[in-house]
Design an enzyme around this catalytic site. Structure first.
Site, PDB file in Angstrom:
ATOM      1  N   LYS A   1      -2.696   6.453 -14.069  1.00  5.58           N
ATOM      2  CA  LYS A   1      -2.103   7.767 -13.183  1.00  5.58           C
ATOM      3  C   LYS A   1      -1.772   7.332 -12.141  1.00  5.58           C
ATOM      4  O   LYS A   1      -1.896   6.994 -11.318  1.00  5.58           O
ATOM      5  CB  LYS A   1      -3.522   8.211 -13.388  1.00  5.58           C
ATOM      6  CG  LYS A   1      -5.121   8.636 -14.049  1.00  5.58           C
ATOM      7  CD  LYS A   1      -5.623   7.941 -13.718  1.00  5.58           C
ATOM      8  CE  LYS A   1      -6.295   8.235 -15.141  1.00  5.58           C
ATOM      9  NZ  LYS A   1      -7.904   6.434 -15.668  1.00  5.58           N
TER      10      LYS A   1
ATOM     11  N   ASP B   1     -17.433  -7.094   1.038  1.00 11.54           N
ATOM     12  CA  ASP B   1     -17.811  -7.118   2.353  1.00 11.54           C
ATOM     13  C   ASP B   1     -17.230  -6.377   3.872  1.00 11.54           C
ATOM     14  O   ASP B   1     -16.780  -6.299   5.047  1.00 11.54           O
ATOM     15  CB  ASP B   1     -16.378  -8.364   3.119  1.00 11.54           C
ATOM     16  CG  ASP B   1     -16.713  -9.961   3.009  1.00 11.54           C
ATOM     17  OD1 ASP B   1     -18.025  -9.951   1.873  1.00 11.54           O
ATOM     18  OD2 ASP B   1     -16.271 -10.787   2.415  1.00 11.54           O
TER      19      ASP B   1
END
Length: 484
Positions: A226, A409
């Site tokens: 896309k 993280d």
């Protein structure tokens, strides 16, 4: 006459078993994952004639002769174009975070694509805002619009996008739209297709599906990217097809699809434009390249390095899978994943398990209801082993969660079109962005928090009490995981 029938029966059985033996040897000799080979052998032996037929249709990556030759011829020229980006100012390796530095090394070594700095990103989550922003950018286009989508579905604001493309073409903008033949088949048969092409919009079917070509190329190989690029200055990519969710699959029983798109400006736009040019030439044979981006970077502003990671036939094999696994192995604290389809390869599953055994907090958010029954049960076949090692699983009840994102993280993220299944990671044309931008990553992480608020956690104790027929379905579809 009975003797003739007896002979014909023996000959037919002999021919069939010879065919099975030849296909078996072909499967064994192919260098691929053992799980995939075993799954195909099981299909062939359980479904005698149908299994052999399916293997010839879907068992091997067959692009067709013309496409295979074209992809081979394209690679050196595109590699040269990408390699030029390494010498521009936007490729600033000394300022890259540890996560993206390794992925830059991987993509640079395998395809010549570097991570580029000097970008701006906007995370868009509301479908109306997404489509209206796209329309606004199209209305401001001056010379080119490039699009590629898996699904274009008529209705709602998707029709307004089509209208804006028609107006752009009429004022002289070069509009190229590439649509997957299977995913967009209803649109291609609609009146919008005729109106747009008559207005000068160039629409090309990617990987066209024709019954008489079933043995010439693989039918389930799909164009799943896309991408929108406008004037090589603004780009979009993400999980959302060209659909208005309020008008898309309303009777499927899974609720509205929940997606995101990323709006970008900066040097990375031109890399996405080059990916579209690759796909366009792959289908049409017509070559063009975007301009080399303006690589000047203001050192006083955040750099926002982004690595574009494409994959698909003709490109380096398993590149997105390698980037994903590399990111997982670099996690120090947490990994959070959203995906509509979770049928991991053995390598991806092993990476997640290893991270969990290192004490990394891992959260998986997937939809409770899925538009694919096979994928639903195949995904659940993994729940037990994941929950047992401390991986948290949340089932989203707010619709079909279609967002494909990984946050590492709370500092680094991957976002794009690729699902956590082997079809996306090994087969389809996909694109993912690896983003080294803490502010953007935390914004995405907050969105994932909102998904969790609309989800229910799956506990290990609860999972062990599920009905026995669920266990049977899980085991059945687990055997077919490598083929989903």
């Amino acid at each position: 006459m009975d003797k003739i029938y007896h002979i014909l029966t023996l000959v037919s059985i002999g021919i069939y078993w010879l065919l099975v033996a030849l296909v078996t040897f072909r499967i064994v000799l192919k260098k691929r994952a053992v799980s995939v080979s075993l799954a195909w052998l099981m299909v062939i032996y359980i479904l005698p004639i149908l299994g052999v037929f399916c293997y010839f249709l879907f068992g091997e990556l067959n692009l067709g002769r013309k496409r295979a030759e074209r992809a081979k011829a394209m690679s050196p020229s595109f590699s040269d174009w990408f390699t030029q980006l390494n010498s521009c100012q936007a490729h600033i390796t000394e300022n890259m975070g540890a996560h993206i530095y390794k992925i830059d090394e991987l993509c640079n070594h395998r395809m010549g694509i570097p991570a580029l700095s000097g970008n701006s990103l906007s995370l868009q989550t509301d479908p109306k805002v997404i489509l209206n922003t796209i329309i606004t950018d199209i209305e401001q286009a001056r010379y080119s619009i490039r699009m590629v989508f898996y699904i274009w579905h008529i209705g709602g604001l998707a029709d307004a996008v089509a209208s804006s493309l028609i107006q752009a073409a009429k004022r002289g903008v070069d509009v190229k739209v590439l649509l997957d033949s299977a995913g967009s088949h209803r649109f291609i048969k609609s009146h919008w297709y005729t109106i747009m092409t008559n207005a000068g919009v160039q629409i090309v079917q990617a990987l066209e599906v024709r019954p008489w070509r079933i043995f010439l190329h693989r039918l389930d190989l799909r164009q799943h990217r896309k991408i929108i690029v406008i004037d090589d200055t603004v780009a979009y990519t993400g999980s959302m097809n060209m659909v208005d969710p309020a008008y898309f699959k309303r009777d499927s029983g899974v609720g509205q699809w929940v997606d995101i798109m990323i709006r970008l400006t900066g040097p990375t736009v031109n890399v996405l434009s080059a990916i579209h040019c690759w796909d366009w030439e792959f289908e049409t044979g017509r070559r063009e390249f975007p301009q080399i981006p303006q690589c000047t970077v203001n050192n006083g502003l955040p750099q926002h390095p982004i690595q574009v990671v494409p994959s698909g036939p003709g490109m380096p094999e398993y590149l997105i899978s390698q980037a994903l696994i590399l990111a997982i192995h670099q996690a120090n604290q947490s990994i959070r994943i959203t995906t509509p389809y979770f049928v991991p390869s053995s390598e991806l599953l092993s990476a997640l398990k290893t991270a969990a055994h290192r004490g990394i907090q891992i959260e998986l958010i997937i939809p409770h209801k899925n538009d694919s029954t096979m994928v639903k049960w195949a995904s659940r076949s993994y729940y037990g082993e994941l929950l047992d090692i401390g991986i948290s699983i949340y089932e989203f009840y707010g619709g079909l969660l279609h967002t494909k994102s990984v946050v590492i993280d709370q500092q680094f993220c991957l976002v794009g079109t690729v699902n956590m299944d082997m079809r996306s990671l090994w087969l389809n044309f996909e694109v993912t962005l690896a983003v080294d931008d803490i502010e953007f990553t935390r914004e995405l992480y907050q969105l994932q928090n909102e998904y969790i608020e609309q989800s229910y956690p799956v506990t290990y104790e609860q999972w062990k009490e599920r009905p026995h027929y669920n266990r049977v379905l899980e085991r059945i579809y687990y055997l077919f995981n490598p083929l989903l």
